[in-house]
Design a protein around this motif. Structure first.
Motif, PDB file in Angstrom:
ATOM      1  N   GLU A   1      15.564 -24.577  -5.846  1.00  0.00           N
ATOM      2  CA  GLU A   1      16.480 -24.460  -4.711  1.00  0.00           C
ATOM      3  C   GLU A   1      15.761 -24.803  -3.417  1.00  0.00           C
ATOM      4  O   GLU A   1      14.583 -24.483  -3.251  1.00  0.00           O
ATOM      5  N   THR A   2      16.480 -25.481  -2.527  1.00  0.00           N
ATOM      6  CA  THR A   2      15.961 -25.836  -1.219  1.00  0.00           C
ATOM      7  C   THR A   2      16.961 -25.353  -0.176  1.00  0.00           C
ATOM      8  O   THR A   2      18.157 -25.640  -0.280  1.00  0.00           O
ATOM      9  N   GLU A   3      16.471 -24.597   0.805  1.00  0.00           N
ATOM     10  CA  GLU A   3      17.337 -24.145   1.892  1.00  0.00           C
ATOM     11  C   GLU A   3      17.311 -25.192   2.995  1.00  0.00           C
ATOM     12  O   GLU A   3      16.242 -25.618   3.434  1.00  0.00           O
ATOM     13  N   VAL A   4      18.504 -25.615   3.419  1.00  0.00           N
ATOM     14  CA  VAL A   4      18.633 -26.612   4.484  1.00  0.00           C
ATOM     15  C   VAL A   4      19.664 -26.135   5.498  1.00  0.00           C
ATOM     16  O   VAL A   4      20.355 -25.137   5.276  1.00  0.00           O
ATOM     17  N   ILE A   5      19.773 -26.868   6.580  1.00  0.00           N
ATOM     18  CA  ILE A   5      20.780 -26.582   7.605  1.00  0.00           C
ATOM     19  C   ILE A   5      21.865 -27.635   7.479  1.00  0.00           C
ATOM     20  O   ILE A   5      21.567 -28.831   7.349  1.00  0.00           O
ATOM     21  N   GLY A   6      23.114 -27.198   7.494  1.00  0.00           N
ATOM     22  CA  GLY A   6      24.233 -28.119   7.327  1.00  0.00           C
ATOM     23  C   GLY A   6      25.109 -28.236   8.558  1.00  0.00           C
ATOM     24  O   GLY A   6      25.199 -27.325   9.381  1.00  0.00           O
ATOM     25  N   ASP A   7      25.757 -29.357   8.647  1.00  0.00           N
ATOM     26  CA  ASP A   7      26.720 -29.646   9.701  1.00  0.00           C
ATOM     27  C   ASP A   7      27.899 -28.677   9.614  1.00  0.00           C
ATOM     28  O   ASP A   7      28.321 -28.315   8.511  1.00  0.00           O
ATOM     29  N   PRO A   8      28.477 -28.263  10.729  1.00  0.00           N
ATOM     30  CA  PRO A   8      29.618 -27.339  10.695  1.00  0.00           C
ATOM     31  C   PRO A   8      30.808 -27.854   9.874  1.00  0.00           C
ATOM     32  O   PRO A   8      31.578 -27.068   9.334  1.00  0.00           O
ATOM     33  N   GLY A   9      30.944 -29.173   9.739  1.00  0.00           N
ATOM     34  CA  GLY A   9      32.039 -29.746   8.958  1.00  0.00           C
ATOM     35  C   GLY A   9      31.992 -29.358   7.486  1.00  0.00           C
ATOM     36  O   GLY A   9      33.005 -29.412   6.789  1.00  0.00           O
ATOM     37  N   LEU A  10      30.820 -28.933   7.003  1.00  0.00           N
ATOM     38  CA  LEU A  10      30.689 -28.520   5.601  1.00  0.00           C
ATOM     39  C   LEU A  10      31.446 -27.223   5.317  1.00  0.00           C
ATOM     40  O   LEU A  10      31.686 -26.883   4.163  1.00  0.00           O
ATOM     41  N   LYS A  11      31.838 -26.509   6.353  1.00  0.00           N
ATOM     42  CA  LYS A  11      32.610 -25.265   6.171  1.00  0.00           C
ATOM     43  C   LYS A  11      33.960 -25.523   5.518  1.00  0.00           C
ATOM     44  O   LYS A  11      34.558 -24.626   4.944  1.00  0.00           O
ATOM     45  N   THR A  12      34.440 -26.749   5.592  1.00  0.00           N
ATOM     46  CA  THR A  12      35.769 -27.066   5.051  1.00  0.00           C
ATOM     47  C   THR A  12      35.741 -27.343   3.546  1.00  0.00           C
ATOM     48  O   THR A  12      36.803 -27.458   2.935  1.00  0.00           O
ATOM     49  N   LEU A  13      34.558 -27.446   2.956  1.00  0.00           N
ATOM     50  CA  LEU A  13      34.466 -27.764   1.530  1.00  0.00           C
ATOM     51  C   LEU A  13      34.965 -26.610   0.671  1.00  0.00           C
ATOM     52  O   LEU A  13      34.774 -25.446   0.999  1.00  0.00           O
ATOM     53  N   LYS A  14      35.594 -26.990  -0.435  1.00  0.00           N
ATOM     54  CA  LYS A  14      36.112 -26.007  -1.386  1.00  0.00           C
ATOM     55  C   LYS A  14      35.322 -26.094  -2.686  1.00  0.00           C
ATOM     56  O   LYS A  14      34.694 -27.105  -2.972  1.00  0.00           O
ATOM     57  N   GLU A  15      35.400 -25.037  -3.480  1.00  0.00           N
ATOM     58  CA  GLU A  15      34.720 -25.015  -4.765  1.00  0.00           C
ATOM     59  C   GLU A  15      35.134 -26.233  -5.593  1.00  0.00           C
ATOM     60  O   GLU A  15      36.305 -26.607  -5.617  1.00  0.00           O
ATOM     61  N   GLN A  16      34.167 -26.861  -6.239  1.00  0.00           N
ATOM     62  CA  GLN A  16      34.314 -28.043  -7.086  1.00  0.00           C
ATOM     63  C   GLN A  16      34.422 -29.360  -6.313  1.00  0.00           C
ATOM     64  O   GLN A  16      34.467 -30.424  -6.935  1.00  0.00           O
ATOM     65  N   ASP A  17      34.496 -29.337  -4.974  1.00  0.00           N
ATOM     66  CA  ASP A  17      34.483 -30.586  -4.220  1.00  0.00           C
ATOM     67  C   ASP A  17      33.178 -31.313  -4.504  1.00  0.00           C
ATOM     68  O   ASP A  17      32.144 -30.688  -4.775  1.00  0.00           O
ATOM     69  N   ILE A  18      33.211 -32.639  -4.436  1.00  0.00           N
ATOM     70  CA  ILE A  18      32.015 -33.451  -4.620  1.00  0.00           C
ATOM     71  C   ILE A  18      31.783 -34.235  -3.337  1.00  0.00           C
ATOM     72  O   ILE A  18      32.710 -34.851  -2.798  1.00  0.00           O
ATOM     73  N   ILE A  19      30.532 -34.178  -2.844  1.00  0.00           N
ATOM     74  CA  ILE A  19      30.188 -34.895  -1.613  1.00  0.00           C
ATOM     75  C   ILE A  19      28.871 -35.637  -1.812  1.00  0.00           C
ATOM     76  O   ILE A  19      28.104 -35.336  -2.722  1.00  0.00           O
TER      77      ILE A  19
END
Length: 139
Positions: free
Chosen positions: A77-95
Motif C-alpha cells: 500500500e502507498t499513501e498519496v494525496i488525491g484531487d478533491p474530484g476523487l470524492k465523487t468516485l463510487k465503489e467499483q468505478d474504474i479510473i
C-alpha cells in the motif's frame, strides 16, 4: 489539458524545487515527468493498493511443492494525496491515474480516517507504464 505547456528542467531540489522553463520543450521527450497537485484543504487522502502473484515461480513442475513457492509479499500500500474530484468516485468505478495505471475503487472516500482506497488493475506488463517501480516485483 494545456496544449504546448512546455517543459521545466529541474535545476535544484534541496530546500524546494527550482527550474528553468522551456516553452517549446517536447513533453514526450522529457525523461522524467513530475505530477503535482495544488496544496489546497480540499485534497483527500488516498491509499493505492498493489497485488502480486501468490506463487513466486512462473510454472510449477509436477514434483514441486507449492508451499515452497508461496510469495510472502503479495500486497503493498502507498499513501498519496488525491484531487478533491476523487470524492465523487463510487465503489467499483474504474479510473486511470496519470503515469500510474488503472485502478478500481474498493472503498469510496468517506472522511480523513476512511480515505479513498484504490486497487491497481494488473495490465500484464512486467514494467509499470510510468517506469515507476511499485513496491512489489510484478514478475
Amino acid at each position: 489539458m494545456i496544449d504546448n505547456a512546455g517543459v521545466v528542467q529541474i535545476t535544484k531540489v534541496e530546500g524546494g524545487l527550482e527550474g528553468t522553463f522551456t516553452p517549446d520543450g517536447d513533453v514526450k521527450a522529457a525523461k522524467r515527468k513530475l505530477s503535482w497537485l495544488a496544496d489546497v484543504p480540499e485534497n483527500i487522502p488516498v491509499i493505492l493498493s498493489e497485488f502480486d502473484n501468490l506463487i513466486s515461480k512462473e510454472k510449477l513442475e509436477e514434483d514441486d511443492k507449492f508451499e515452497d513457492f508461496i510469495n510472502p509479499d503479495t500486497q503493498a500500500e502507498t499513501e498519496v494525496i488525491g484531487d478533491p474530484g476523487l470524492k465523487t468516485l463510487k465503489e467499483q468505478d474504474i479510473i486511470q491515474l496519470e503515469r500510474r495505471g488503472f485502478y478500481r475503487v474498493d472503498r469510496p472516500y468517506v472522511n480523513e480516517s476512511k480515505p479513498l482506497m484504490l486497487f491497481m488493475i494488473p495490465d500484464g506488463k512486467k514494467k509499470a507504464m510510468s517506469g515507476l517501480d511499485g513496491k512489489l516485483a510484478h514478475r
